[in-house]
Design a protein around this motif. Structure first.
Motif, PDB file in Angstrom:
ATOM      1  N   GLN A 126      -6.795  13.039   3.153  1.00 51.93           N
ATOM      2  CA  GLN A 126      -6.858  11.859   2.275  1.00 51.93           C
ATOM      3  C   GLN A 126      -7.814  12.121   1.128  1.00 51.93           C
ATOM      4  N   ILE A 135      -1.299  -0.745  -4.471  1.00 55.47           N
ATOM      5  CA  ILE A 135      -2.450   0.127  -4.330  1.00 55.47           C
ATOM      6  C   ILE A 135      -1.891   1.436  -3.805  1.00 55.47           C
ATOM      7  N   SER A 147      -6.367   1.901  -7.445  1.00 52.47           N
ATOM      8  CA  SER A 147      -6.092   0.469  -7.323  1.00 52.47           C
ATOM      9  C   SER A 147      -6.099  -0.301  -8.635  1.00 52.47           C
ATOM     10  N   THR A 205      -2.957   5.114  -1.875  1.00 53.02           N
ATOM     11  CA  THR A 205      -3.873   6.098  -1.310  1.00 53.02           C
ATOM     12  C   THR A 205      -3.241   7.467  -1.483  1.00 53.02           C
ATOM     13  N   LEU A 224       0.847  -1.186   0.000  1.00 54.53           N
ATOM     14  CA  LEU A 224       0.000   0.000   0.000  1.00 54.53           C
ATOM     15  C   LEU A 224       0.885   1.239   0.000  1.00 54.53           C
ATOM     16  N   TYR A 264      -8.225   9.741  -2.117  1.00 50.31           N
ATOM     17  CA  TYR A 264      -8.853   8.621  -2.810  1.00 50.31           C
ATOM     18  C   TYR A 264      -7.820   7.502  -2.879  1.00 50.31           C
ATOM     19  N   THR A 265      -8.315   6.273  -3.013  1.00 51.86           N
ATOM     20  CA  THR A 265      -7.400   5.142  -3.135  1.00 51.86           C
ATOM     21  C   THR A 265      -7.464   4.575  -4.543  1.00 51.86           C
ATOM     22  N   TYR A 303      -2.965  11.500  -0.959  1.00 52.40           N
ATOM     23  CA  TYR A 303      -3.232  12.594  -0.035  1.00 52.40           C
ATOM     24  C   TYR A 303      -2.892  13.897  -0.739  1.00 52.40           C
TER      25      TYR A 303
END
Lengths: 229, 229
Positions: free
Chosen positions: B77, B93, B82, B95, B13, B79-80, B97
DNA sequence: ATTTAAAAGTGTAAAAGAAACACTTATAGA
DNA sequence: TCTATAAGTGTTTCTTTTACACTTTTAAAT
């Protein structure tokens, strides 16, 4: 030189779904009773783990479909929750999604879960882990979205009355709206089709049914139209 | 029965940061030139990997601090991301910021990165992976946030003129605003302190400096005040 | 000392949008 | 045919937003 990814930590990435429904009265969420530890017997959002060969959107769709049989449902990624000890069993990160479904038309599809139940938001039980916070965040996102995108219709049957639509907005926004102002605002948007057909169930006079005209909406979007309630 | 987490896939991640700055003229983002494969030599957001013992917020702060020396910065934050093959080297993946910093007061702090550079949003280079999409999403989130939260001040020096504030809003919202309307709107919010001090650099007359009154804002918040530009 | 140039500072009127408000209509069922 | 019930419909007031231009201050030039 290649960046050495091999030293980095890997984690379990979960997906949890806040499933919203509307029964004509209240905004509801679908919860399941956990039949495994930890927190067995407590209420929880439905969830699962991301697999290597899928992205998060796909995982969310798979998890929703597997546990409820539901298909072709509006979903949107919400937020990724990562508190270190959020799941006491193991270090997991969870990306939350919310889904909007029409309770009526999917009434018989909850095939895979004996222990799922709809709760009015107001008297939903306490949830495991950080799921309460997920729901909170989902509710506030839903409020924002319904004001700026025509997603409310996802929660209604294909055909609906103006009053049902107003009740829906009142439930989501958590405030009373004026009938005449609401009707003229919606009509001014000019994205509904008024059917010849009436719903005779709710009154003696009957009330006209409407459908959302997605094609017209998309056409207007391209021309710069901004949806705003 | 315990849920068997051990069968599930684990993933890397990442955390990537969109760093916004404002130089009084344009909205800018801070990019670095990658000095490792894949995509060595191309421009990219700063990023790193989540460690097991920290949450995403902490990771974002650590990564920003490590690569820029910056501390105590507004971050949120976003969005993630992927997509399965987003990083060709390995399944990761990410995330995203975004951070808001005042370029002026942090001018000399970019100690750890020789190859970082500010770009105006308008003529920023093409970025690696899905970083362009991250920036897009960050810009639209920033637009929304500045309309509804007093975060614009994070991009300005402690003391700023009304014109600087207006320029900032114009840059973020990407539209011209009327000076008189803007001033009276801001004054009506009643969350700025007008200083005795003037900035004499920009005109012969000089223009008054303001600071954001965070305490007053928080007090008003509790009383139900809603920030809205 | 006077003039000049350049941005700062300030208010009002018109237009648009939001909010408040109550009676008539249609029809099933008694 | 009477009654009861929800559906349907416009106008006025208030609030918010937009459009718009002249005076003030002062450093620098003359």
């Amino acid at each position: 030189m290649l960046n050495d990814y091999s030293k980095e930590d890997k984690v379990l990435l979960a997906v949890d779904c806040i499933i919203f429904g509307f029964d004509g009265e209240d905004l509801k969420i679908l919860l399941i009773k956990r039949d495994f530890e930890p927190e067995k017997g407590k209420w929880s959002l439905i969830g699962g783990f991301l697999k290597k060969e899928e992205n998060l959107d796909k995982a969310a769709i798979r998890i929703l479909n597997h546990l409820t049989g539901l298909d072709n449902i509006y979903m949107e990624q919400l937020y990724t929750f990562s508190k270190v000890d959020r799941d006491p069993a193991e270090r997991t990160i969870s990306t939350a999604y919310y889904a909007l479904i029409d309770i009526e038309s999917h009434n018989n599809e909850f095939t895979n879960v004996e222990t799922s139940k709809w709760f009015s938001l107001k008297n939903a039980p306490d949830l495991i882990f950080d799921h309460n916070r997920m729901v909170e965040r989902a509710v506030s996102r839903l409020k924002y979205r319904t004001k700026t995108k025509p997603i409310g219709f996802e929660l209604l049957p294909e055909k609906f009355t103006m009053l049902q639509l107003q009740n829906l907005y009142e439930s989501i926004l958590n405030e009373k709206l004026d009938k005449r102002n609401f009707t003229s605002k919606i009509n001014a948007l000019d994205i509904l089709i008024k059917l010849k057909e009436k719903d005779m169930g709710s009154s003696k006079k009957g009330s006209y049914l409407y459908t959302f005209d997605a094609e017209k909406y998309n056409k207007k979007l391209k021309e710069g139209f901004v949806f705003k309630i």
